[in-house]
Design a protein around this motif. Structure first.
Motif, PDB file in Angstrom:
ATOM      1  N   GLY A  66     -62.653  -8.983 -37.008  1.00 49.78           N
ATOM      2  CA  GLY A  66     -62.468  -7.598 -36.634  1.00 49.78           C
ATOM      3  C   GLY A  66     -62.702  -7.346 -35.424  1.00 49.78           C
ATOM      4  O   GLY A  66     -64.378  -6.028 -35.846  1.00 49.78           O
ATOM      5  N   THR A  67     -63.011  -7.053 -34.163  1.00 50.47           N
ATOM      6  CA  THR A  67     -63.380  -6.175 -33.204  1.00 50.47           C
ATOM      7  C   THR A  67     -62.892  -5.088 -33.574  1.00 50.47           C
ATOM      8  O   THR A  67     -64.265  -4.132 -33.152  1.00 50.47           O
ATOM      9  CB  THR A  67     -62.815  -6.906 -31.845  1.00 50.47           C
ATOM     10  N   ALA A  68     -61.748  -4.819 -33.762  1.00 52.67           N
ATOM     11  CA  ALA A  68     -61.421  -3.450 -33.963  1.00 52.67           C
ATOM     12  C   ALA A  68     -62.155  -2.026 -35.135  1.00 52.67           C
ATOM     13  O   ALA A  68     -62.604  -1.720 -35.074  1.00 52.67           O
ATOM     14  CB  ALA A  68     -60.525  -2.978 -34.551  1.00 52.67           C
ATOM     15  N   THR A 110     -50.214   0.201 -27.076  1.00 54.03           N
ATOM     16  CA  THR A 110     -51.312  -0.273 -26.426  1.00 54.03           C
ATOM     17  C   THR A 110     -51.703   1.171 -25.465  1.00 54.03           C
ATOM     18  O   THR A 110     -51.358   1.517 -24.700  1.00 54.03           O
ATOM     19  CB  THR A 110     -52.015  -1.460 -25.625  1.00 54.03           C
ATOM     20  N   VAL A 111     -53.352   0.922 -26.079  1.00 52.87           N
ATOM     21  CA  VAL A 111     -54.340   2.201 -25.825  1.00 52.87           C
ATOM     22  C   VAL A 111     -55.116   1.646 -24.954  1.00 52.87           C
ATOM     23  O   VAL A 111     -56.123   0.399 -25.804  1.00 52.87           O
ATOM     24  CB  VAL A 111     -54.252   3.455 -26.717  1.00 52.87           C
ATOM     25  N   THR A 112     -55.533   1.600 -23.752  1.00 48.63           N
ATOM     26  CA  THR A 112     -57.515   0.970 -23.086  1.00 48.63           C
ATOM     27  C   THR A 112     -58.370   1.952 -23.152  1.00 48.63           C
ATOM     28  O   THR A 112     -57.937   3.345 -22.783  1.00 48.63           O
ATOM     29  CB  THR A 112     -56.186   0.690 -22.070  1.00 48.63           C
ATOM     30  N   VAL A 146     -65.705  -3.401 -35.775  1.00 46.65           N
ATOM     31  CA  VAL A 146     -67.442  -2.532 -35.397  1.00 46.65           C
ATOM     32  C   VAL A 146     -67.198  -1.548 -34.490  1.00 46.65           C
ATOM     33  O   VAL A 146     -68.052  -1.059 -33.874  1.00 46.65           O
ATOM     34  CB  VAL A 146     -68.219  -4.129 -34.834  1.00 46.65           C
ATOM     35  N   GLU A 147     -65.579  -1.965 -33.448  1.00 42.29           N
ATOM     36  CA  GLU A 147     -65.908  -1.230 -32.815  1.00 42.29           C
ATOM     37  C   GLU A 147     -65.654   0.658 -33.586  1.00 42.29           C
ATOM     38  O   GLU A 147     -66.340   1.032 -32.714  1.00 42.29           O
ATOM     39  CB  GLU A 147     -64.618  -1.378 -31.654  1.00 42.29           C
ATOM     40  N   SER A 148     -64.978   0.582 -34.319  1.00 44.76           N
ATOM     41  CA  SER A 148     -65.033   1.628 -35.098  1.00 44.76           C
ATOM     42  C   SER A 148     -66.089   2.736 -35.684  1.00 44.76           C
ATOM     43  O   SER A 148     -66.307   3.449 -35.533  1.00 44.76           O
ATOM     44  CB  SER A 148     -63.728   1.859 -35.872  1.00 44.76           C
ATOM     45  N   GLY A 161     -50.458  -9.085 -41.191  1.00 44.50           N
ATOM     46  CA  GLY A 161     -50.687  -9.256 -41.789  1.00 44.50           C
ATOM     47  C   GLY A 161     -52.101  -8.084 -41.310  1.00 44.50           C
ATOM     48  O   GLY A 161     -53.080  -7.748 -42.166  1.00 44.50           O
ATOM     49  N   LYS A 162     -51.540  -7.126 -40.482  1.00 42.58           N
ATOM     50  CA  LYS A 162     -53.120  -5.728 -39.875  1.00 42.58           C
ATOM     51  C   LYS A 162     -51.417  -4.639 -41.164  1.00 42.58           C
ATOM     52  O   LYS A 162     -52.507  -4.161 -41.389  1.00 42.58           O
ATOM     53  CB  LYS A 162     -52.903  -5.718 -38.905  1.00 42.58           C
ATOM     54  N   GLY A 163     -50.737  -4.847 -41.311  1.00 37.22           N
ATOM     55  CA  GLY A 163     -50.573  -4.481 -42.839  1.00 37.22           C
ATOM     56  C   GLY A 163     -50.160  -2.284 -42.197  1.00 37.22           C
ATOM     57  O   GLY A 163     -50.045  -1.784 -42.775  1.00 37.22           O
ATOM     58  N   GLY A 169     -54.664  -2.121 -32.912  1.00 38.99           N
ATOM     59  CA  GLY A 169     -54.727  -3.450 -33.559  1.00 38.99           C
ATOM     60  C   GLY A 169     -53.691  -4.074 -32.995  1.00 38.99           C
ATOM     61  O   GLY A 169     -52.438  -2.985 -33.649  1.00 38.99           O
ATOM     62  N   ARG A 170     -52.839  -5.249 -33.298  1.00 38.03           N
ATOM     63  CA  ARG A 170     -51.827  -5.650 -32.895  1.00 38.03           C
ATOM     64  C   ARG A 170     -50.364  -5.589 -34.584  1.00 38.03           C
ATOM     65  O   ARG A 170     -51.010  -5.774 -35.211  1.00 38.03           O
ATOM     66  CB  ARG A 170     -51.725  -7.389 -32.864  1.00 38.03           C
ATOM     67  N   ILE A 171     -49.848  -4.825 -34.003  1.00 35.69           N
ATOM     68  CA  ILE A 171     -48.782  -4.666 -35.070  1.00 35.69           C
ATOM     69  C   ILE A 171     -48.014  -6.124 -35.066  1.00 35.69           C
ATOM     70  O   ILE A 171     -47.484  -6.538 -34.808  1.00 35.69           O
ATOM     71  CB  ILE A 171     -47.326  -3.808 -34.890  1.00 35.69           C
ATOM     72  N   ASP A 230     -59.066   6.282 -22.974  1.00 37.05           N
ATOM     73  CA  ASP A 230     -58.263   6.856 -24.052  1.00 37.05           C
ATOM     74  C   ASP A 230     -58.521   6.274 -25.372  1.00 37.05           C
ATOM     75  O   ASP A 230     -58.575   6.852 -26.368  1.00 37.05           O
ATOM     76  CB  ASP A 230     -56.857   6.447 -23.409  1.00 37.05           C
ATOM     77  N   ARG A 231     -58.574   4.600 -25.542  1.00 31.92           N
ATOM     78  CA  ARG A 231     -58.968   4.455 -26.825  1.00 31.92           C
ATOM     79  C   ARG A 231     -60.158   4.684 -27.486  1.00 31.92           C
ATOM     80  O   ARG A 231     -59.943   5.232 -28.986  1.00 31.92           O
ATOM     81  CB  ARG A 231     -59.430   2.484 -26.795  1.00 31.92           C
ATOM     82  N   ASP A 232     -60.956   5.081 -27.303  1.00 33.03           N
ATOM     83  CA  ASP A 232     -62.310   4.777 -27.079  1.00 33.03           C
ATOM     84  C   ASP A 232     -62.334   6.579 -27.918  1.00 33.03           C
ATOM     85  O   ASP A 232     -62.925   7.361 -29.281  1.00 33.03           O
ATOM     86  CB  ASP A 232     -63.925   5.109 -26.215  1.00 33.03           C
TER      87      ASP A 232
HETATM   88  N1  UDP Z   1     -56.870  -3.508 -28.804  1.00 32.77           N
HETATM   89  C1  UDP Z   1     -57.283  -2.770 -27.909  1.00 32.77           C
HETATM   90  N2  UDP Z   1     -56.126  -1.681 -27.563  1.00 32.77           N
HETATM   91  C2  UDP Z   1     -54.375  -1.052 -28.542  1.00 32.77           C
HETATM   92  C3  UDP Z   1     -55.066  -2.535 -29.196  1.00 32.77           C
HETATM   93  C4  UDP Z   1     -56.326  -3.101 -29.681  1.00 32.77           C
HETATM   94  O1  UDP Z   1     -57.973  -2.054 -26.517  1.00 32.77           O
HETATM   95  O2  UDP Z   1     -53.801  -0.833 -28.205  1.00 32.77           O
HETATM   96  C5  UDP Z   1     -58.354  -4.359 -28.878  1.00 32.77           C
HETATM   97  C6  UDP Z   1     -59.406  -3.869 -29.881  1.00 32.77           C
HETATM   98  O3  UDP Z   1     -60.029  -2.559 -29.604  1.00 32.77           O
HETATM   99  C7  UDP Z   1     -60.120  -5.085 -29.881  1.00 32.77           C
HETATM  100  C8  UDP Z   1     -58.852  -6.346 -29.542  1.00 32.77           C
HETATM  101  O4  UDP Z   1     -57.498  -5.419 -28.730  1.00 32.77           O
HETATM  102  O5  UDP Z   1     -61.223  -5.006 -29.363  1.00 32.77           O
HETATM  103  C9  UDP Z   1     -58.513  -6.354 -30.925  1.00 32.77           C
HETATM  104  O6  UDP Z   1     -59.101  -7.854 -31.580  1.00 32.77           O
HETATM  105  P1  UDP Z   1     -58.924  -7.241 -33.171  1.00 32.77           P
HETATM  106  O7  UDP Z   1     -60.194  -8.684 -33.488  1.00 32.77           O
HETATM  107  O8  UDP Z   1     -59.703  -6.237 -33.687  1.00 32.77           O
HETATM  108  O9  UDP Z   1     -57.828  -8.377 -33.580  1.00 32.77           O
HETATM  109  P2  UDP Z   1     -57.144  -9.625 -32.928  1.00 32.77           P
HETATM  110  O10 UDP Z   1     -56.072  -9.145 -32.258  1.00 32.77           O
HETATM  111  O11 UDP Z   1     -57.938 -10.475 -32.516  1.00 32.77           O
HETATM  112  O12 UDP Z   1     -56.653 -10.285 -34.419  1.00 32.77           O
END
Ligand code: UDP
Length: 372
Positions: A286-288, A259-261, A290-292, A196-198, A191-193, A264-266
């Motif tokens: 929380g997209t990340a 950033t990982v995409t 449900v992805e996890s 809020g994301k701790g 997630g973004r650094i 590689d991210r998966d």
């Molecule tokens: N994401 C990504 N690579 C990164 C960091 C984040 O592809 O290095 C994607 C993550 O997989 C998710 C989205 O960015 O699909 C972030 O959405 P989320 O709802 O988790 O957080 P938001 O930033 O919208 O609060």
């Protein structure tokens, strides 16, 4: 039914890396089209997602404008919205599904009685913006939905009065067959650094509880390592990184990979023993998360925001309201069956589930507006 979906002017759909809203729009549209909905996508020129029609004012995403002074950013959204309104004026759109913060809602409300009805999906933490929505009046034609029940519970009353419910976020990973990835055993924060994301808490825990941690994501929405030297030192995310996270990143126990995409991210997430969400804010969707789950990785985190709605305690993850317990839960997560996480994602967070929920909301909004 012909629906105009407005993804806004910031990033292409799908996004190339970071982009929560654009990702969800890219997940939703193919499923809606499979269900027979015609989709007009309002976005930027370099969006590549197939739609029945695409409109854009800007050839490329205007995300970089967010780094410019506020008065230069102000014009970006209204200019995009004007292009959307001109398209709506052609008279063949049955419903507008908008995803643009605040301005989208204002545009819909201002469209008047002969415009199509509107649904706005709220993607953000509503506690942060009560003043933006406090006096909203949808005039019976504009409704909102949240991405979790928790998010809506914090919404200003005026907005809640126009709510047609919530739809949890989905991921295409829940529909695609997943290859089996051997667990590398590291813990990941995706997630973004941002405070809020701790990530600071995660990094300190890694050292004190003794686990290897990978922090993946840009600093704030857009800073990679190479841009950090020139970043505004007063930017709250940059300060958070410099003062509270970076001192704990040693490149060994705690690594930051930016950033990982894609694959590689998966692979990173699928191989992790746990996906950690040490939240300090009410994560709205929380997209990340449900992805996890879809990648077979249990979620460990603070029980706030949407997390308690998404995680089945003990079966797909472990949540606590006590930060001091997180280290222990990271260890305990090893006992959770990745197959259960994946099965839950397939059942609850697939694109087909999300699209049929939205189709229901579209019908409700259209009948409510027609009854006026
Ligand atoms: N994401 C990504 N690579 C990164 C960091 C984040 O592809 O290095 C994607 C993550 O997989 C998710 C989205 O960015 O699909 C972030 O959405 P989320 O709802 O988790 O957080 P938001 O930033 O919208 O609060």
């Amino acid at each position: 039914m012909k629906v105009l979906i407005n993804a806004g002017p910031w990033l292409p759909v799908p996004p190339l890396g970071y982009g929560g809203i654009e990702n969800i729009v890219a997940t939703l549209i193919p499923e809606l089209r499979r269900l027979g909905v015609q989709v007009v996508l309002a976005s930027v020129g370099d969006s590549t997602l197939a739609a029945d029609e695409r409109i854009s004012l800007y050839p490329t995403g205007q995300f970089a404008a967010l780094q410019r002074p506020y008065n230069q950013v102000c014009g970006v959204v209204p200019a995009h919205q004007n292009a959307v309104v001109r398209r709506i004026a052609q008279g063949d759109i049955d419903l507008v599904h908008d995803h643009v913060e605040a301005a989208g809602l204002a545009t819909l409300a201002a469209l008047g009685p002969y415009s199509p009805p509107g649904l706005q999906t709220l993607h953000w933490d509503l506690q942060k913006h009560p003043d933006l929505y406090g006096t909203f009046d949808g005039r019976g034609r504009v409704y909102v939905n949240g991405v979790s029940a928790d998010q809506l519970s914090h919404a200003p009353a005026a907005l809640r009065a126009h709510s047609v419910g919530h739809v949890h976020l989905a991921t295409p990973l829940a529909a695609a067959p997943q290859r089996t990835v051997e667990k590398h055993g590291r813990v990941v924060v995706l997630g973004r650094i941002t405070p809020g994301k701790g990530q600071d808490l995660a990094a300190r825990l890694a050292h004190s509880a003794g686990f290897d941690l990978v922090l993946a994501g840009p600093v704030g929405p857009y800073h990679q390592a190479a841009q950090l030297a020139d970043a505004d030192p007063q930017n709250p995310d940059v300060r958070f990184w410099r003062e509270q996270v970076a001192p704990h990143v040693d490149g060994d126990r705690v690594r930051w990979i930016g950033t990982v995409t894609g694959q590689d991210r998966d692979d990173l997430v699928a191989g992790a023993s746990a996906a950690l969400f040490p939240l300090r804010w009410n994560e709205p969707g929380g997209t990340a998360v449900v992805e996890s789950l879809a990648l077979g990785t249990p979620v460990v985190g603070i029980a706030r925001g949407c997390l308690p709605e998404l995680i089945d305690q003990g079966r797909t993850g472990l949540l606590t309201s006590d930060e001091d317990e997180l280290g222990e839960l990271v260890r305990a997560a090893a006992a959770i069956d990745p197959g259960e996480c994946r099965a839950e994602a397939v059942r609850r967070f697939s694109p087909a589930v999300m699209a049929s929920s939205y189709l229901e909301l579209y019908e409700r909004v259209r009948s409510a507006a027609a009854a006026l």
